[in-house]
Motif scaffolding. Structure first.
Motif, PDB file in Angstrom:
ATOM      1  N   GLY A   1       0.828  -1.018  -0.026  1.00 47.14           N
ATOM      2  CA  GLY A   1       0.123   0.050   0.033  1.00 47.14           C
ATOM      3  C   GLY A   1       0.804   1.345  -0.020  1.00 47.14           C
ATOM      4  O   GLY A   1       2.190   1.147   0.558  1.00 47.14           O
ATOM      5  N   GLY A   2       0.240   2.388  -0.437  1.00 48.03           N
ATOM      6  CA  GLY A   2       0.851   3.766  -0.468  1.00 48.03           C
ATOM      7  C   GLY A   2       0.270   4.675   0.554  1.00 48.03           C
ATOM      8  O   GLY A   2      -0.260   4.020   1.524  1.00 48.03           O
ATOM      9  N   TYR A   3       0.770   5.981   0.327  1.00 52.66           N
ATOM     10  CA  TYR A   3       0.111   6.787   1.303  1.00 52.66           C
ATOM     11  C   TYR A   3      -1.130   7.724   0.972  1.00 52.66           C
ATOM     12  O   TYR A   3      -1.534   8.667   1.723  1.00 52.66           O
ATOM     13  N   SER A   4      -1.682   7.602  -0.352  1.00 50.30           N
ATOM     14  CA  SER A   4      -2.580   8.529  -0.728  1.00 50.30           C
ATOM     15  C   SER A   4      -3.836   8.203  -0.569  1.00 50.30           C
ATOM     16  O   SER A   4      -4.637   9.159  -0.582  1.00 50.30           O
ATOM     17  N   GLN A   5      -4.385   6.840  -0.106  1.00 47.96           N
ATOM     18  CA  GLN A   5      -5.672   6.370  -0.112  1.00 47.96           C
ATOM     19  C   GLN A   5      -6.006   5.636   0.967  1.00 47.96           C
ATOM     20  O   GLN A   5      -4.870   4.976   1.536  1.00 47.96           O
ATOM     21  N   ARG A   6      -7.104   5.961   1.655  1.00 45.37           N
ATOM     22  CA  ARG A   6      -7.621   5.009   2.934  1.00 45.37           C
ATOM     23  C   ARG A   6      -7.963   3.766   2.458  1.00 45.37           C
ATOM     24  O   ARG A   6      -7.723   2.607   3.321  1.00 45.37           O
ATOM     25  N   GLU A   7      -8.506   3.526   1.345  1.00 50.87           N
ATOM     26  CA  GLU A   7      -9.241   2.200   0.860  1.00 50.87           C
ATOM     27  C   GLU A   7      -8.677   1.816  -0.421  1.00 50.87           C
ATOM     28  O   GLU A   7      -8.571   2.826  -1.239  1.00 50.87           O
ATOM     29  N   VAL A   8      -8.293   0.588  -0.651  1.00 48.12           N
ATOM     30  CA  VAL A   8      -7.587   0.307  -1.830  1.00 48.12           C
ATOM     31  C   VAL A   8      -8.204  -1.136  -2.190  1.00 48.12           C
ATOM     32  O   VAL A   8      -8.530  -1.873  -0.964  1.00 48.12           O
ATOM     33  N   THR A   9      -8.667  -1.276  -3.625  1.00 44.53           N
ATOM     34  CA  THR A   9      -9.372  -2.468  -3.718  1.00 44.53           C
ATOM     35  C   THR A   9      -8.508  -3.392  -4.608  1.00 44.53           C
ATOM     36  O   THR A   9      -7.648  -2.910  -5.582  1.00 44.53           O
TER      37      THR A   9
ATOM     38  N   LEU B   1      -5.930   0.902   4.635  1.00 45.39           N
ATOM     39  CA  LEU B   1      -4.375   1.626   4.932  1.00 45.39           C
ATOM     40  C   LEU B   1      -4.671   2.395   6.240  1.00 45.39           C
ATOM     41  O   LEU B   1      -5.370   3.199   6.207  1.00 45.39           O
ATOM     42  N   LEU B   2      -4.148   1.845   7.121  1.00 45.16           N
ATOM     43  CA  LEU B   2      -3.938   2.485   8.483  1.00 45.16           C
ATOM     44  C   LEU B   2      -3.441   3.923   8.422  1.00 45.16           C
ATOM     45  O   LEU B   2      -2.502   3.891   7.838  1.00 45.16           O
ATOM     46  N   PRO B   3      -3.712   4.839   9.461  1.00 44.96           N
ATOM     47  CA  PRO B   3      -2.899   6.087   9.577  1.00 44.96           C
ATOM     48  C   PRO B   3      -1.948   5.840  10.259  1.00 44.96           C
ATOM     49  O   PRO B   3      -1.599   5.220  11.320  1.00 44.96           O
ATOM     50  N   ILE B   4      -0.696   6.407   9.897  1.00 47.96           N
ATOM     51  CA  ILE B   4       0.415   6.546  10.560  1.00 47.96           C
ATOM     52  C   ILE B   4       1.102   7.673  10.665  1.00 47.96           C
ATOM     53  O   ILE B   4       0.538   8.744   9.753  1.00 47.96           O
ATOM     54  N   LEU B   5       1.825   7.927  11.573  1.00 46.48           N
ATOM     55  CA  LEU B   5       2.606   9.505  11.960  1.00 46.48           C
ATOM     56  C   LEU B   5       3.404   9.684  10.654  1.00 46.48           C
ATOM     57  O   LEU B   5       4.305   9.072  10.331  1.00 46.48           O
ATOM     58  N   ARG B   6       3.253  10.910  10.024  1.00 43.61           N
ATOM     59  CA  ARG B   6       3.921  11.320   8.835  1.00 43.61           C
ATOM     60  C   ARG B   6       4.312  12.821   9.235  1.00 43.61           C
ATOM     61  O   ARG B   6       5.347  13.348   8.315  1.00 43.61           O
TER      62      ARG B   6
END
Length: 640
Positions: free
Chosen positions: A400-408, A424-429
């Motif tokens: 997964g990347g950093y741009s989307q919350r949900e990926v199919t 995609l879980l939120p992480i500290l950036r």
């Protein structure tokens, strides 16, 4: 939820279908039904246990095998395999008592079968024997043990008979009628007869009598059936009885009648492959005594699977699979065709169907195909795709990347698709320090706070923070105190204890560049040292050389060597700097800084002049100068 998989069907699949199931077994997401499995090859066991951890004991193996369906022979094989993997002895796997008596009954062992028949016959004989005299009884038992009442088994080889010629060749040689090809072909391929059959056909064509003596299964029936049909085809004008067949037993007559029927009626098509939901029309051709086609009506159609109407239209069911027989009957005559319905992919399952991952975390998805009867089916090629915000390889490895919350994630085989969902879980950036800038005086204090933001810009717990500052002291709660003599611009920095500054891909790139640069730097240093040693040796040799070399030549060589050595050293230092920069960035954690401006404050006054002598009524003008904490002059206001 575990998926139940029939081991017997799985073992018929290719290697690329067994390996994903091994992965599911290692995650305890699948359950093997061992019904009908007597034993499997070591290669199949190796494939099945590829992903299963080496240290799994019998209790963990019991979570993936349905032991209520396991046979005694497979139990013994599986036990030995587990012992070999663990290097020790495990308790025996419990086997259902109703299944423990299963043997290799799927395969006919003719010697065991003979022993069973003899045993049954012996028990039948002994049921009539009530011998009281011990000596007589011992004699009879001894004779029975010797096999006095039954012979030893006869073992003989079935010879390969000398090949003769095909129907096509015999037609070309004018030995058989051309229409014989219609009757003596299978699946469109003409029969190839043995040499003794060919001899019989040639003798019959010469209208000579003959006797055929040969072994069982050598095709003696065809030595007269083919000439009879050939004569019917050559002389259709002759009416009445054309041939008389004499057999010693009624059972043999019935058997030969069935054999003749194979050549005296036809159904079209004889074999067909159909998919579920398709239809096929069958036709039956009747032949009279001359081999000519005749009209047939009143046929009774039957099918072992699917449905067939009275007009001979056959329809397969949507869930139909396997081998089926279509039978057309009229009176005591019948003819059959065979329908094969192969497994057809109907649906896909992706494992896991949904999952939560951190950005740049890897996860391998597995896809399983199911046919029209919901049995597992091998998949030739799976097309993997990911929506925006992630990427997936052709082997199902997702990141997964950093741009989307949900990926199919989509797995496709032909026009069959299945979706899996990744959150995609939120992480500290990003970190933000408050206040971002402040003006302070020496010995003043300020409390700083830090706020974390995820990749989507939402506030998130920053976790453990390490505080550091210049121009003063700061504790790990963000409380900063300016030094007594501090003045100028300083920084307060908050650094995450766990979160890296850069993404995984960026860190990997910088780390590789840093290590490569360090290796090249060491190599150039070594090269420069070698060149220094070479120049020293050259200068030593010049002392004993001839005077023919001029001083100008020596100077040019030395200058060239010095330039080369200097460039190598500069390149080595540059690569060392690049290496340190890349490695520092690759290992740096996420941080943020706030600016602190420590303003100058009055620390000391000086009066000019410091001493003065004046006369009465004489005046003097004193000047006052102020000095800050660094003894720099500072404006002084309101001097009293």
């Amino acid at each position: 939820m575990k998926i139940t998989i029939k081991l017997q069907e799985l073992l018929q699949q290719p290697e690329n279908a067994i390996l994903p199931i091994s992965n599911l077994l290692s995650q305890k997401l699948a359950f093997l039904d061992c019904t009908g499995v007597i034993a499997i090859t070591p290669e199949q066991l190796t494939l099945l246990f590829t992903s299963i951890p080496q240290n799994w004991d019998i209790q963990e193996i019991a979570e993936i095998f349905d032991f209520s369906t396991i046979t005694q022979s497979f139990n013994h094989q599986l036990q030995e395999w587990i012992d070999q993997r663990l290097g020790g002895i495990n308790p025996q796997i419990p086997v259902n008592s109703s299944l423990s008596s299963l043997t290799n009954s799927q395969f006919l062992d003719i010697f065991n079968f003979r022993n069973e028949v003899i045993g049954d016959y012996r028990r039948y004989i002994e049921s009539f024997l009530k011998i009281r005299d011990e000596k007589v009884k011992a004699f009879v038992d001894n004779e029975l043990e010797k096999g006095q009442l039954w012979t030893d088994p006869l073992v003989q080889l079935n010879p390969k008979y000398r090949p003769g010629a095909s129907v096509t060749t015999l037609v070309q040689q004018r030995i058989l009628h051309p229409d014989c090809t219609r009757y003596f072909s299978q699946d469109g391929k003409p029969f190839t007869f043995h040499y003794h059959q060919k001899q019989a056909f040639e003798t019959a064509q010469r209208q000579e009598p003959y006797v055929v003596t040969t072994g069982t299964g050598s095709g003696k029936s065809l030595t007269y059936v083919v000439p009879i049909i050939d004569d019917l085809l050559h002389h259709p004008e002759i009416k009445g009885v054309r041939a008389i067949l004499v057999y010693p037993m009624n059972a043999l007559i019935n058997s030969q009648e069935e054999e003749l029927r194979k050549f005296l009626k036809q159904i079209s098509p004889q074999q067909v492959v159909m998919n579920p939901g398709e239809w096929q029309h069958f036709e039956v051709i009747g032949l009279d005594q001359r081999g000519d086609a005749i009209a047939i009506s009143g046929l009774n159609w039957e099918a072992t699977g699917g449905t067939i109407d009275r007009d001979a239209y056959y329809f397969t069911d949507s869930s139909q699979k396997g081998q089926f027989t279509i039978t057309a009957t009229i009176g005591r005559f019948s003819v059959s065709a065979h329908v094969s319905v192969p497994p057809v992919l109907r649906r896909l399952e992706i494992i896991p169907p949904q999952i939560q991952l951190e950005p740049e975390e890897n996860k391998t998805f597995t896809v399983i195909g199911f046919d029209q009867q919901d049995s597992q089916i091998a998949l030739e090629k799976v097309d993997w795709k990911s929506s925006k915000g992630g990427s997936i390889s052709r082997h199902g490895l997702f990141q997964g990347g950093y741009s989307q919350r949900e990926v199919t994630v989509t797995a496709s085989v032909g026009n069959i698709r299945k979706l899996a969902y990744v959150t995609l879980l939120p992480i500290l950036r990003r970190l933000h320090i408050s206040p971002p800038a402040v003006h302070l005086k020496p010995n003043e204090n300020q409390t700083f706070t830090v706020i974390g933001f995820d990749q989507f810009g939402d506030e998130i717990d920053p976790g453990g923070i390490f505080w550091e500052a210049s121009g003063g002291d700061i504790d790990q709660n963000g409380n900063f105190i300016v030094d007594f003599n501090a003045k100028g611009q300083f920084l307060v920095t908050a650094t995450s204890r766990l979160t890296p500054k850069l993404t995984k891909n960026s860190r990997t790139l910088l780390f590789n560049v840093g290590i490569s640069s360090k290796i090249l730097s060491y190599f150039l240093r070594f090269l420069a040292q070698v060149q220094d040693d070479f120049i020293t040796d050259s200068n030593t040799d010049e002392v004993s050389s001839t005077v023919a070399e001029t001083e100008i030549d020596n100077f040019e060589l030395e200058l060239q060597a010095w330039i080369t050595k200097t460039l190598i050293k500069l390149a080595s230092r540059l690569l060392g700097f690049i290496s340190s920069l890349c490695l520092n960035q690759a290992t740096a954690n996420l941080s943020a800084s706030a600016e602190i401006t420590v303003v100058p404050v009055l620390r000391q006054l000086e009066i000019y002049p410091a001493k003065a002598q004046i006369r009465p009524y004489e005046s003097i003008n004193f000047i006052v100068k102020g000095l800050d904490q660094h003894y720099y002059e500072i404006d002084v206001n309101h001097v009293n």
